[in-house]
Structures are given as structure tokens and as C-alpha cells.
Write an enzyme that holds these catalytic residues in place. Structure first.
Site, PDB file in Angstrom:
ATOM      1  N   THR A 156       0.934   4.211  -2.990  1.00  0.00           N
ATOM      2  CA  THR A 156       0.622   5.628  -2.769  1.00  0.00           C
ATOM      3  C   THR A 156       1.763   6.525  -3.226  1.00  0.00           C
ATOM      4  O   THR A 156       1.529   7.592  -3.808  1.00  0.00           O
ATOM      5  CB  THR A 156       0.320   5.907  -1.281  1.00  0.00           C
ATOM      6  OG1 THR A 156       1.455   5.547  -0.472  1.00  0.00           O
ATOM      7  CG2 THR A 156      -0.898   5.134  -0.820  1.00  0.00           C
ATOM      8  N   ALA A 206       0.830  -1.206   0.000  1.00  0.00           N
ATOM      9  CA  ALA A 206       0.000   0.000   0.000  1.00  0.00           C
ATOM     10  C   ALA A 206       0.866   1.256   0.000  1.00  0.00           C
ATOM     11  O   ALA A 206       0.583   2.218  -0.727  1.00  0.00           O
ATOM     12  CB  ALA A 206      -0.928   0.002   1.219  1.00  0.00           C
ATOM     13  N   TYR A 207       1.909   1.253   0.786  1.00  0.00           N
ATOM     14  CA  TYR A 207       2.811   2.403   0.854  1.00  0.00           C
ATOM     15  C   TYR A 207       3.411   2.704  -0.516  1.00  0.00           C
ATOM     16  O   TYR A 207       3.384   3.837  -0.992  1.00  0.00           O
ATOM     17  CB  TYR A 207       3.923   2.135   1.870  1.00  0.00           C
ATOM     18  CG  TYR A 207       4.961   3.229   1.948  1.00  0.00           C
ATOM     19  CD1 TYR A 207       4.748   4.357   2.729  1.00  0.00           C
ATOM     20  CD2 TYR A 207       6.163   3.126   1.237  1.00  0.00           C
ATOM     21  CE1 TYR A 207       5.698   5.361   2.806  1.00  0.00           C
ATOM     22  CE2 TYR A 207       7.117   4.124   1.305  1.00  0.00           C
ATOM     23  CZ  TYR A 207       6.891   5.242   2.094  1.00  0.00           C
ATOM     24  OH  TYR A 207       7.844   6.245   2.163  1.00  0.00           O
ATOM     25  N   GLY A 208       3.964   1.660  -1.161  1.00  0.00           N
ATOM     26  CA  GLY A 208       4.583   1.849  -2.463  1.00  0.00           C
ATOM     27  C   GLY A 208       3.600   2.354  -3.504  1.00  0.00           C
ATOM     28  O   GLY A 208       3.933   3.201  -4.338  1.00  0.00           O
TER      29      GLY A 208
END
Length: 281
Positions: A146, A142-144
Site C-alpha cells: 500500500t 500488505a502494508y509495504g
């Protein structure tokens, strides 16, 4: 973290500064006031994923410093390092709302403010991280995702500001707005060290990561020197990466921050959190 160090560098240069955090930033504000007794530093609580909170923060900024020249979207969370399906769906939602939704909300608020600043050019910087270039970020899906979206968002804004939107009259705001990408690289903060392994700390952290003060001292002057809309400010430039690799793999230089076993090297004059992050105040 690095946001505190950014504020410190701006204050050193005589700028008025406003900081925010989802938690009360009073201790950071007091620490900065102690370092810069003649400086102007303000802080307030803001949840960047919440529209009303962002609106209140923008009003707070305008009330305290009136004119904004530089706005840095720095807030970010990674949701923890684990398989995607083992991440609670509430955490996935939070990562998206803070890292992407929050930057959209904050940028919208900053642009509206800057467009009303007659004769002033305002600069907005969107912070990118792992995944920004499309490479896989296992453990941080999810971080990547975004962070991958932020350059596209920024480029869309640049084109909109420069060329307008087809079918609509070109806007002529009182103030000029420029949007940029900011890449601080790997920084020894909670975001980097939480749930990290000895192997990750040895490489790449021990080779490429830097302390918040080092990053801020490098990028803040670059931020202040930006003039072209759509610029990219980077700490880990290609030449810096190649030099760090040369020092490590050719010269055999050891990390000053991570030992051979992957542990954080702790300075005797500093205090550290349990995860190895050095406390800045």
C-alpha cells in the site's frame, strides 16, 4: 502518536486544527486544548476506509474551520508482523482499505473542498512508509504494497493538476490544489513497536527512529514552507541518516531510546504503554 504531535506543532503556530481517529479523539482534543487554551482545535470520529464516514468528516472540517490550507493523510495500520499467509484475509483487506483506499477517499474529499476555495492554495500530504521505494517488507507484505502505491498516486494527481487529462477540457477550479508526499521515517508509535523484536529495536529502531515530537517539530515547518506541487517532505533525509550511522558505528554513541538489550529506555517522568510507546497525553 505523530498525528497528535503534528496538531500540537500547528497549534503552536496559530493554525486552526481538526483531527480525526477511528476511535473517539476527545481525550487528545482536551489535552491539546489544555496546552493551547487560546487555540482552535476540533476532533471527530472518522473511519477513513468508509466513504460515508469520510464525507461526514469533510463536512465537519468545513463547518469548523471553513478554509483548509493543509490536509495530512496520516492514518495507517500494518496488520501485524507475520508471514503473509498467516495474516487473516480480513486483516489484509483492512490494511488495503485504510492505507490506500482511505487515502484515495480522503484525498478526493479534500480536493473537492479545496477546489471550491476561491483564491486559496490547498496542500494535501500523503504519508508514506516502509516499502515506498520498492524494497521488500517481509512480515508486512500488505502494508509495504500500500505504501509503494502512494507516490504513484500522488504523481498521477500532480500531472493531472498541472497538465489535465488528455481528451478533456482543462479544469479551472476556484481554488488551487497541490499534492505531496510526506515521509516521517521511523517513529516510536504503536505502528513501529507493536510485535517488534529486541533485534529490531536495537537496529534499526535504536539508530534511526525518533519520538513523535521530534518528527513533528522537523516536518511541520517544512510542510508550511512547501510551494511547489509534487514536493517531498522527509524527516529522515540522507544527510540525517548518514550522520546517525556515523554517530552509532564510528563514534559509538548509544541510543537514548533503546538499551543494549533491545528494551525501551523509559523516562521516570513519563508513562508508557505495555509495548513501550510513551504516552503523549
Amino acid at each position: 502518536g505523530v498525528g497528535y504531535s503534528y496538531a500540537d506543532e500547528f497549534l503552536k503556530r496559530g493554525h486552526r486544527v481538526v483531527i480525526c481517529d477511528v476511535n473517539d479523539p476527545s481525550s487528545a482534543v482536551e489535552a491539546l486544548k489544555a496546552k493551547h487554551p487560546d487555540g482552535s482545535i476540533y476532533g471527530t470520529v472518522c473511519d477513513v476506509s468508509d466513504m460515508q464516514s469520510v464525507k461526514k468528516f469533510a463536512a465537519f472540517v468545513k463547518d469548523k474551520i471553513r478554509v483548509v490550507h493543509y490536509w495530512i493523510n496520516n492514518a495507517g495500520i500494518n496488520g501485524g508482523r507475520r508471514r503473509f499467509t498467516e495474516v487473516p484475509i480480513e486483516t489484509v483487506e483492512a490494511v488495503v482499505k485504510v492505507n490506500l483506499g482511505g487515502i484515495l477517499l480522503c484525498t478526493h474529499a479534500a480536493m473537492q473542498m479545496m477546489e471550491e476555495q476561491a483564491g486559496v492554495t490547498g496542500h494535501i500530504f500523503n504519508t508514506v512508509g516502509s516499502g515506498v521505494k520498492g524494497g521488500g517488507t517481509p512480515g508486512y507484505v500488505a502494508y509495504g504494497a500500500t505504501k509503494r502505491g502512494l507516490p504513484q498516486m500522488t504523481e498521477s494527481l500532480v500531472k493531472e493538476l498541472e497538465e489535465g487529462v488528455q481528451g478533456y477540457d482543462m479544469a479551472e477550479p476556484k481554488g488551487k490544489v497541490c499534492c505531496h508526499v510526506l515521509s516521517p521515517g521511523m517513529v516510536f508509535t504503536d505502528l513501529l513497536l507493536n510485535e517488534s523484536t529486541p533485534e529490531l529495536r536495537k537496529f534499526p529502531f535504536g539508530v534511526l527512529a525518533a519520538q513523535p515530537e521530534e518528527v513533528a517539530a522537523d516536518v511541520v515547518p517544512k510542510i508550511l514552507n512547501v510551494s511547489k506541487n509534487g514536493s517531498s517532505v522527509e524527516f529522515l533525509t540522507l544527510d540525517k541518516i548518514l550522520w546517525k550511522f556515523f554517530e552509532k558505528f564510528i563514534l559509538g554513541k548509544k541510543s537514548e531510546y533503546i538499551d543494549d538489550d533491545g528494551n525501551v529506555i523509559k523516562r521516570p517522568d513519563a508513562k508508557y504503554q505495555d509495548n513501550g510507546v510513551r504516552m503523549l497525553y
